[in-house]
Each structure stands twice: as structure tokens, then as C-alpha cells.
Scaffold this motif. Structure first.
Motif, PDB file in Angstrom:
ATOM      1  N   VAL A  33     -29.036  21.005   6.297  1.00  0.00           N
ATOM      2  CA  VAL A  33     -29.678  20.673   5.035  1.00  0.00           C
ATOM      3  C   VAL A  33     -28.870  19.584   4.353  1.00  0.00           C
ATOM      4  N   MET A  34     -29.560  18.503   4.005  1.00  0.00           N
ATOM      5  CA  MET A  34     -28.904  17.380   3.335  1.00  0.00           C
ATOM      6  C   MET A  34     -29.650  17.078   2.045  1.00  0.00           C
ATOM      7  N   GLY A  35     -28.955  16.437   1.136  1.00  0.00           N
ATOM      8  CA  GLY A  35     -29.594  16.135  -0.127  1.00  0.00           C
ATOM      9  C   GLY A  35     -29.060  14.879  -0.775  1.00  0.00           C
ATOM     10  N   TRP A  36     -29.835  14.373  -1.697  1.00  0.00           N
ATOM     11  CA  TRP A  36     -29.412  13.281  -2.578  1.00  0.00           C
ATOM     12  C   TRP A  36     -29.158  13.859  -3.957  1.00  0.00           C
ATOM     13  N   PHE A  37     -28.022  13.511  -4.505  1.00  0.00           N
ATOM     14  CA  PHE A  37     -27.607  13.923  -5.830  1.00  0.00           C
ATOM     15  C   PHE A  37     -27.487  12.675  -6.699  1.00  0.00           C
ATOM     16  N   ARG A  38     -27.503  12.857  -8.001  1.00  0.00           N
ATOM     17  CA  ARG A  38     -27.252  11.729  -8.893  1.00  0.00           C
ATOM     18  C   ARG A  38     -26.494  12.222 -10.119  1.00  0.00           C
ATOM     19  N   GLN A  39     -25.735  11.286 -10.684  1.00  0.00           N
ATOM     20  CA  GLN A  39     -24.982  11.585 -11.893  1.00  0.00           C
ATOM     21  C   GLN A  39     -25.129  10.433 -12.867  1.00  0.00           C
ATOM     22  N   ALA A  40     -25.779  10.710 -13.973  1.00  0.00           N
ATOM     23  CA  ALA A  40     -25.939   9.722 -15.034  1.00  0.00           C
ATOM     24  C   ALA A  40     -24.741   9.814 -15.974  1.00  0.00           C
ATOM     25  N   PRO A  41     -24.466   8.745 -16.709  1.00  0.00           N
ATOM     26  CA  PRO A  41     -23.326   8.758 -17.632  1.00  0.00           C
ATOM     27  C   PRO A  41     -23.416   9.929 -18.603  1.00  0.00           C
ATOM     28  N   GLY A  42     -22.325  10.679 -18.706  1.00  0.00           N
ATOM     29  CA  GLY A  42     -22.264  11.781 -19.639  1.00  0.00           C
ATOM     30  C   GLY A  42     -23.007  13.026 -19.217  1.00  0.00           C
ATOM     31  N   LYS A  43     -23.524  13.032 -18.003  1.00  0.00           N
ATOM     32  CA  LYS A  43     -24.285  14.191 -17.530  1.00  0.00           C
ATOM     33  C   LYS A  43     -23.674  14.757 -16.261  1.00  0.00           C
ATOM     34  N   GLN A  44     -24.045  15.974 -15.949  1.00  0.00           N
ATOM     35  CA  GLN A  44     -23.562  16.603 -14.734  1.00  0.00           C
ATOM     36  C   GLN A  44     -24.328  16.068 -13.531  1.00  0.00           C
ATOM     37  N   ARG A  45     -23.672  16.131 -12.383  1.00  0.00           N
ATOM     38  CA  ARG A  45     -24.326  15.735 -11.148  1.00  0.00           C
ATOM     39  C   ARG A  45     -25.450  16.719 -10.845  1.00  0.00           C
ATOM     40  N   GLU A  46     -26.601  16.190 -10.411  1.00  0.00           N
ATOM     41  CA  GLU A  46     -27.743  17.042 -10.126  1.00  0.00           C
ATOM     42  C   GLU A  46     -28.323  16.696  -8.759  1.00  0.00           C
ATOM     43  N   TYR A  93     -25.858   7.483  -7.323  1.00  0.00           N
ATOM     44  CA  TYR A  93     -26.517   8.364  -6.363  1.00  0.00           C
ATOM     45  C   TYR A  93     -25.571   8.657  -5.204  1.00  0.00           C
ATOM     46  N   TYR A  94     -25.523   9.927  -4.842  1.00  0.00           N
ATOM     47  CA  TYR A  94     -24.656  10.410  -3.775  1.00  0.00           C
ATOM     48  C   TYR A  94     -25.477  11.219  -2.768  1.00  0.00           C
ATOM     49  N   CYS A  95     -25.024  11.253  -1.545  1.00  0.00           N
ATOM     50  CA  CYS A  95     -25.597  12.165  -0.567  1.00  0.00           C
ATOM     51  C   CYS A  95     -24.527  13.206  -0.209  1.00  0.00           C
ATOM     52  N   ASN A  96     -24.970  14.341   0.269  1.00  0.00           N
ATOM     53  CA  ASN A  96     -24.055  15.377   0.715  1.00  0.00           C
ATOM     54  C   ASN A  96     -24.868  16.459   1.391  1.00  0.00           C
ATOM     55  N   ALA A  97     -24.171  17.337   2.055  1.00  0.00           N
ATOM     56  CA  ALA A  97     -24.817  18.527   2.578  1.00  0.00           C
ATOM     57  C   ALA A  97     -25.239  19.386   1.389  1.00  0.00           C
ATOM     58  N   VAL A  98     -26.152  20.317   1.661  1.00  0.00           N
ATOM     59  CA  VAL A  98     -26.563  21.273   0.643  1.00  0.00           C
ATOM     60  C   VAL A  98     -26.312  22.665   1.221  1.00  0.00           C
ATOM     61  N   PRO A  99     -25.473  23.479   0.610  1.00  0.00           N
ATOM     62  CA  PRO A  99     -24.652  23.173  -0.567  1.00  0.00           C
ATOM     63  C   PRO A  99     -23.638  22.063  -0.276  1.00  0.00           C
ATOM     64  N   ALA A 100     -23.229  21.379  -1.321  1.00  0.00           N
ATOM     65  CA  ALA A 100     -22.359  20.225  -1.152  1.00  0.00           C
ATOM     66  C   ALA A 100     -20.989  20.628  -0.631  1.00  0.00           C
ATOM     67  N   ARG A 101     -20.445  19.753   0.220  1.00  0.00           N
ATOM     68  CA  ARG A 101     -19.083  19.925   0.714  1.00  0.00           C
ATOM     69  C   ARG A 101     -18.171  19.142  -0.228  1.00  0.00           C
ATOM     70  N   THR A 102     -17.382  19.851  -0.957  1.00  0.00           N
ATOM     71  CA  THR A 102     -16.592  19.262  -2.040  1.00  0.00           C
ATOM     72  C   THR A 102     -15.732  18.102  -1.567  1.00  0.00           C
ATOM     73  N   SER A 103     -15.173  18.223  -0.380  1.00  0.00           N
ATOM     74  CA  SER A 103     -14.249  17.196   0.113  1.00  0.00           C
ATOM     75  C   SER A 103     -14.961  15.990   0.698  1.00  0.00           C
ATOM     76  N   SER A 104     -16.281  15.996   0.722  1.00  0.00           N
ATOM     77  CA  SER A 104     -17.034  14.936   1.397  1.00  0.00           C
ATOM     78  C   SER A 104     -17.747  13.975   0.467  1.00  0.00           C
ATOM     79  N   TRP A 105     -17.580  14.125  -0.831  1.00  0.00           N
ATOM     80  CA  TRP A 105     -18.252  13.187  -1.728  1.00  0.00           C
ATOM     81  C   TRP A 105     -17.781  11.765  -1.447  1.00  0.00           C
ATOM     82  N   GLY A 106     -18.756  10.851  -1.318  1.00  0.00           N
ATOM     83  CA  GLY A 106     -18.447   9.443  -1.162  1.00  0.00           C
ATOM     84  C   GLY A 106     -18.337   8.780  -2.523  1.00  0.00           C
ATOM     85  N   GLN A 107     -18.320   7.461  -2.507  1.00  0.00           N
ATOM     86  CA  GLN A 107     -18.218   6.725  -3.766  1.00  0.00           C
ATOM     87  C   GLN A 107     -19.571   6.585  -4.451  1.00  0.00           C
ATOM     88  N   GLY A 108     -20.629   6.863  -3.732  1.00  0.00           N
ATOM     89  CA  GLY A 108     -21.948   6.751  -4.323  1.00  0.00           C
ATOM     90  C   GLY A 108     -22.413   5.307  -4.393  1.00  0.00           C
TER      91      GLY A 108
END
Length: 115
Positions: A33-46, A93-108
Motif C-alpha cells: 500500500v502506497m500513498g501520497w501525502f501533503r503538508q501545507a504551511p502551518g498544517k499537519q501532513r495529511e 507533496y510526499y509519497c510513502n508507504a501506508v502506514p508511513a515509514r517514518t525513516s523514509s520520508w523524502g524531501q517532497g
């Protein structure tokens, strides 16, 4: 360890389109399972889009009907086609496995929707 590299972001006018790519390397086995996440300024990653190993997809309500997630397992690449972009889609915008692998976040990749 799983490494993820996102690309394809940029500045686009409202109503425009972008296609994001995410290339995975390293521990790519068991990426069911893979997903796209995003984080806007001042908001949590979703999490905005999810794709399962069988190809089924799920979208967060705000992007449903505008975004399409897909994957090419032969290339270890994940895609996000974004159409009808709105200013509120502006985010990193970031990609990651779902649930996310904490150590694998890229720079987006930055997506900015503005006229």
C-alpha cells in the motif's frame, strides 16, 4: 531501508494540472500500500490518495474526482495526476508507504497553485 524521491511539482495556475512522480529504491519489497501525502504551511501532513497492491484506490474527499493515483511496479514508481488544481492544493507533496515509514520520508516536491 526504503528511499523515496518525489518530483514533478511546480507553479501552476488554478485549474491547471501537474503529474507527480515518486521513485522508490532500497527495501521496496512488501510495498503493498502506497500513498501520497501533503503538508501545507502551518498544517499537519495529511494522506490524500492511497493505492493498494491490487490497484484499488482511495481519495480524501477534497481531491476526489480531481486527483488520480497510479503505480508502475516494474519501475518502482508511484504517480499522482492532479487536475483542476485549486489554491488550497498548495503544499509540499510526499509519497510513502501506508502506514508511513517514518525513516523514509523524502524531501517532497512543492506544488504551488496561484494566479
Amino acid at each position: 531501508q526504503l528511499q523515496l524521491v518525489e518530483s514533478g511539482g511546480g507553479l501552476v495556475q488554478p485549474g491547471g494540472s501537474l503529474r507527480l512522480s515518486c521513485t522508490a529504491s532500497g527495501s521496496t519489497r512488501s510495498l503493498y500500500v502506497m500513498g501520497w501525502f501533503r503538508q501545507a504551511p502551518g498544517k499537519q501532513r495529511e494522506l490524500v490518495a492511497t493505492i493498494f497492491s491490487g490497484g484499488n484506490t482511495h481519495y480524501e474527499d477534497s481531491v476526489k474526482g480531481r486527483f488520480t493515483i497510479s503505480r508502475d511496479n516494474t519501475k518502482n514508481t508511484l504517480y499522482l495526476q492532479m487536475n483542476g488544481l485549486k489554491p488550497e492544493d498548495t503544499a509540499v507533496y510526499y509519497c510513502n508507504a501506508v502506514p508511513a515509514r517514518t525513516s523514509s520520508w523524502g524531501q517532497g516536491t512543492q506544488v504551488t497553485v496561484s494566479s
